[in-house]
Design a protein around this motif. Structure first.
Motif, PDB file in Angstrom:
ATOM      1  N   MET A   1      39.419  96.193  47.451  1.00 41.38           N
ATOM      2  CA  MET A   1      39.726  97.580  47.771  1.00 41.38           C
ATOM      3  C   MET A   1      41.096  97.642  48.430  1.00 41.38           C
ATOM      4  O   MET A   1      41.478  96.746  49.154  1.00 41.38           O
ATOM      5  N   ARG A   2      41.795  98.739  48.197  1.00 42.82           N
ATOM      6  CA  ARG A   2      43.142  98.853  48.723  1.00 42.82           C
ATOM      7  C   ARG A   2      43.290 100.161  49.480  1.00 42.82           C
ATOM      8  O   ARG A   2      42.770 101.197  49.089  1.00 42.82           O
ATOM      9  N   LEU A   3      44.033 100.114  50.549  1.00 42.29           N
ATOM     10  CA  LEU A   3      44.362 101.306  51.300  1.00 42.29           C
ATOM     11  C   LEU A   3      45.865 101.469  51.298  1.00 42.29           C
ATOM     12  O   LEU A   3      46.591 100.485  51.243  1.00 42.29           O
ATOM     13  N   ALA A   4      46.308 102.699  51.356  1.00 41.68           N
ATOM     14  CA  ALA A   4      47.746 102.919  51.442  1.00 41.68           C
ATOM     15  C   ALA A   4      48.276 102.280  52.710  1.00 41.68           C
ATOM     16  O   ALA A   4      47.758 102.497  53.786  1.00 41.68           O
ATOM     17  N   LEU A   5      49.304 101.451  52.585  1.00 45.68           N
ATOM     18  CA  LEU A   5      49.867 100.799  53.750  1.00 45.68           C
ATOM     19  C   LEU A   5      50.611 101.806  54.603  1.00 45.68           C
ATOM     20  O   LEU A   5      51.296 102.669  54.101  1.00 45.68           O
ATOM     21  N   ARG A   6      50.451 101.647  55.912  1.00 51.39           N
ATOM     22  CA  ARG A   6      51.158 102.531  56.840  1.00 51.39           C
ATOM     23  C   ARG A   6      51.843 101.693  57.914  1.00 51.39           C
ATOM     24  O   ARG A   6      51.272 100.749  58.444  1.00 51.39           O
ATOM     25  N   ARG A   7      53.065 102.020  58.172  1.00 54.06           N
ATOM     26  CA  ARG A   7      53.799 101.335  59.214  1.00 54.06           C
ATOM     27  C   ARG A   7      53.448 101.942  60.552  1.00 54.06           C
ATOM     28  O   ARG A   7      53.248 103.090  60.722  1.00 54.06           O
ATOM     29  N   LYS A   8      53.346 101.617  60.153  1.00 55.88           N
ATOM     30  CA  LYS A   8      53.149 102.452  61.260  1.00 55.88           C
ATOM     31  C   LYS A   8      54.100 103.531  61.303  1.00 55.88           C
ATOM     32  O   LYS A   8      54.489 103.967  60.407  1.00 55.88           O
ATOM     33  N   ALA A 203      40.249  91.922  62.968  1.00 58.05           N
ATOM     34  CA  ALA A 203      40.351  91.465  61.579  1.00 58.05           C
ATOM     35  C   ALA A 203      40.169  92.612  60.600  1.00 58.05           C
ATOM     36  O   ALA A 203      40.887  92.717  59.600  1.00 58.05           O
ATOM     37  N   VAL A 204      39.227  93.505  60.873  1.00 60.19           N
ATOM     38  CA  VAL A 204      38.975  94.591  59.920  1.00 60.19           C
ATOM     39  C   VAL A 204      40.069  95.649  60.005  1.00 60.19           C
ATOM     40  O   VAL A 204      40.413  96.271  58.990  1.00 60.19           O
ATOM     41  N   ILE A 205      40.658  95.851  61.181  1.00 60.24           N
ATOM     42  CA  ILE A 205      41.791  96.780  61.277  1.00 60.24           C
ATOM     43  C   ILE A 205      42.982  96.209  60.514  1.00 60.24           C
ATOM     44  O   ILE A 205      43.709  96.937  59.829  1.00 60.24           O
ATOM     45  N   SER A 211      49.290  94.905  59.050  1.00 64.51           N
ATOM     46  CA  SER A 211      50.440  94.996  59.941  1.00 64.51           C
ATOM     47  C   SER A 211      49.965  94.746  61.363  1.00 64.51           C
ATOM     48  O   SER A 211      49.054  95.435  61.850  1.00 64.51           O
ATOM     49  N   ASN A 212      50.559  93.782  62.032  1.00 66.23           N
ATOM     50  CA  ASN A 212      50.168  93.502  63.411  1.00 66.23           C
ATOM     51  C   ASN A 212      50.508  94.664  64.334  1.00 66.23           C
ATOM     52  O   ASN A 212      49.787  94.935  65.299  1.00 66.23           O
ATOM     53  N   GLU A 213      51.603  95.367  64.040  1.00 69.76           N
ATOM     54  CA  GLU A 213      51.954  96.547  64.831  1.00 69.76           C
ATOM     55  C   GLU A 213      50.888  97.624  64.688  1.00 69.76           C
ATOM     56  O   GLU A 213      50.506  98.283  65.659  1.00 69.76           O
ATOM     57  N   TYR A 214      50.417  97.784  63.460  1.00 68.86           N
ATOM     58  CA  TYR A 214      49.375  98.772  63.204  1.00 68.86           C
ATOM     59  C   TYR A 214      48.113  98.422  63.981  1.00 68.86           C
ATOM     60  O   TYR A 214      47.484  99.275  64.609  1.00 68.86           O
ATOM     61  N   VAL A 215      47.730  97.153  63.957  1.00 70.47           N
ATOM     62  CA  VAL A 215      46.525  96.710  64.669  1.00 70.47           C
ATOM     63  C   VAL A 215      46.654  97.003  66.160  1.00 70.47           C
ATOM     64  O   VAL A 215      45.737  97.541  66.786  1.00 70.47           O
ATOM     65  N   GLY A 220      45.024 100.136  70.756  1.00 67.95           N
ATOM     66  CA  GLY A 220      45.390 100.885  71.949  1.00 67.95           C
ATOM     67  C   GLY A 220      44.688 102.227  72.029  1.00 67.95           C
ATOM     68  O   GLY A 220      44.183 102.626  73.083  1.00 67.95           O
ATOM     69  N   TRP A 221      44.628 102.929  70.893  1.00 66.04           N
ATOM     70  CA  TRP A 221      43.936 104.213  70.872  1.00 66.04           C
ATOM     71  C   TRP A 221      42.431 104.036  71.019  1.00 66.04           C
ATOM     72  O   TRP A 221      41.766 104.824  71.698  1.00 66.04           O
ATOM     73  N   ILE A 222      41.864 102.995  70.407  1.00 64.03           N
ATOM     74  CA  ILE A 222      40.428 102.736  70.569  1.00 64.03           C
ATOM     75  C   ILE A 222      40.096 102.527  72.037  1.00 64.03           C
ATOM     76  O   ILE A 222      39.117 103.072  72.561  1.00 64.03           O
ATOM     77  N   ASP A 223      40.911 101.749  72.726  1.00 67.57           N
ATOM     78  CA  ASP A 223      40.664 101.480  74.143  1.00 67.57           C
ATOM     79  C   ASP A 223      40.777 102.760  74.971  1.00 67.57           C
ATOM     80  O   ASP A 223      39.998 102.979  75.903  1.00 67.57           O
ATOM     81  N   GLN A 224      41.743 103.609  74.638  1.00 66.20           N
ATOM     82  CA  GLN A 224      41.898 104.856  75.380  1.00 66.20           C
ATOM     83  C   GLN A 224      40.710 105.783  75.155  1.00 66.20           C
ATOM     84  O   GLN A 224      40.185 106.391  76.096  1.00 66.20           O
ATOM     85  N   TYR A 225      40.269 105.887  73.907  1.00 68.31           N
ATOM     86  CA  TYR A 225      39.130 106.751  73.624  1.00 68.31           C
ATOM     87  C   TYR A 225      37.840 106.184  74.209  1.00 68.31           C
ATOM     88  O   TYR A 225      36.944 106.929  74.617  1.00 68.31           O
ATOM     89  N   THR A 226      37.734 104.869  74.245  1.00 62.50           N
ATOM     90  CA  THR A 226      36.558 104.248  74.862  1.00 62.50           C
ATOM     91  C   THR A 226      36.483 104.593  76.338  1.00 62.50           C
ATOM     92  O   THR A 226      35.414 104.942  76.861  1.00 62.50           O
TER      93      THR A 226
END
Length: 383
Positions: A1-8, A203-205, A211-215, A220-226
């Protein structure tokens, strides 16, 4: 499966010369990362920030979709562990800013639809690889190639494998908030991941976007929302103390803005923080702007800067430790604890080792541990 790459670094309260007094804390690089494959349209930096809720930058209908997906994903991936709404919110924040600026109907349909750029290898938006059409334009509106779709930015070919009908209308639609959130949950769960384990979550992100920057950005947002999802226990908190705390908590999810915030609420900040981050285009709060706002709701006027706020009320020495703090107290941090002139940060203590915190550029107002900042310098009791 493929997702559109984003650079973030923290930086202290400093004196801004000329017309500006010292304001509050600033620090490392922010969360916003531009896209490798940009959205065709996007929301402004200030669009759709709501007051209240568990994460104020998420439209309520989107938050409902994320929470519903968590409840439903077990039907599709029974062995998945640890799926929670902050994970979905972290992905959607980076991919589409939670569809802010678009209409989200009661049934979850998002209009106008969210499309990425055409992935034809032209280089526009950073895409260098051509993806042939797989859906005849059904989801991405064009038969001349592929483009990512919906709030989670799936390629139609990916959606074909993981799309689910979450709202019972017999259609799995990536442009529907409920369906898209459930599809993302299914994708992230894979064949049964344990997302309570940080390594598997990373790993799944990374699989979602290599992209390590994307991860780092998503985590960071997951931690903030948590942190935002953890409500403090206020059952024994009453009167003006409760007013102050609830006012501060109502701003969770509002972005940090250097120099932003006053007694009336969030405002555009000033340029610039010591780290070079400008608050001039961001409507939000810095640390002392947030405390000023929250205490104003209880009828208490505070000075604008963190160091000046330390001179108000009953000072609680750092030597007594954090156990001496009561809910509603101001909490201070200094470059040289014991010297209030070096105080660079302030938060509002809510109990159980937590404070409401506008930490630094690139973050949002959130709950943090009182040891999240360095240089604990005691507190002040005004109520």
């Amino acid at each position: 499966m493929r997702l559109a790459l984003r650079r973030k670094a923290r930086w202290g309260c400093v004196v801004v010369l000329l017309l500006f007094a010292a304001v509050c804390c600033a620090a490392p690089a922010g969360n916003a990362i531009s896209a490798y494959v940009a959205l065709k349209t996007g929301a402004g930096a200030d669009g759709g920030v709501a007051v209240g809720g568990t994460a104020a930058d998420i439209p309520p209908r989107m938050l409902t979709a994320y929470k519903a997906a968590v409840q439903q994903v077990g039907k599709h991936v029974p062995t998945c562990q640890g799926m929670r709404w902050p994970i979905l919110a972290g992905i959607a924040k980076v991919e589409s800013n939670h569809a802010v600026g678009r209409n989200i109907a009661d049934n979850g349909d998002i209009r106008p639809r969210i499309y990425g750029v055409l992935l034809n290898g032209s280089g526009a938006g950073g895409n260098t690889t051509a993806f042939p059409d797989t859906d005849g334009g059904k989801w991405d509106g064009t038969a001349s190639g592929e483009r990512a779709v919906g709030p989670f930015q799936f390629l139609p070919s990916t959606w074909e494998g993981i799309g689910e009908d979450a709202n019972g209308d017999k259609t799995a639609d990536p442009h529907n908030a409920d369906d898209a959130a459930l599809g993302a949950a299914v994708y992230l769960c894979g064949n049964g991941r344990d997302l309570t384990k940080r390594a598997q979550l990373k790993a799944v992100i990374l699989q979602y976007n290599h992209s390590n920057e994307y991860v780092s950005n998503v985590l960071g947002w997951i931690d903030q929302y948590t942190a935002a999802a953890k409500d403090p226990d206020l059952k024994n908190v009453t009167g003006k103390v409760r007013t102050v705390i609830e006012a501060a908590l109502s701003q969770r999810g509002v972005p940090y803005s250097w120099g932003g915030g006053d007694a009336s609420g969030r405002s555009y900040g000033i340029c610039c923080s010591p780290s070079g981050k400008s608050g001039a285009s961001i409507k939000g709060f810095d640390c002392s702007g947030l405390t000023l706002y929250a205490y104003a709701k209880a009828g208490i006027q505070l000075p604008r800067t963190a160091a000046a706020q330390a001179g108000v009320g009953q000072r609680i020495p750092a030597s007594l430790g954090t156990d001496a703090l009561n809910a509603g107290d101001l909490v201070f941090y200094a470059d040289a604890p014991g010297r209030d002139s070096t105080i660079y940060h302030v938060g509002i203590y809510v109990g159980r080792g937590q404070m409401v915190n506008a930490a630094r550029p690139g973050t949002v107002v959130r709950l943090d541990a009182v040891n999240a900042m360095s240089g604990y310098a005691g507190g002040a009791r005004l109520l």
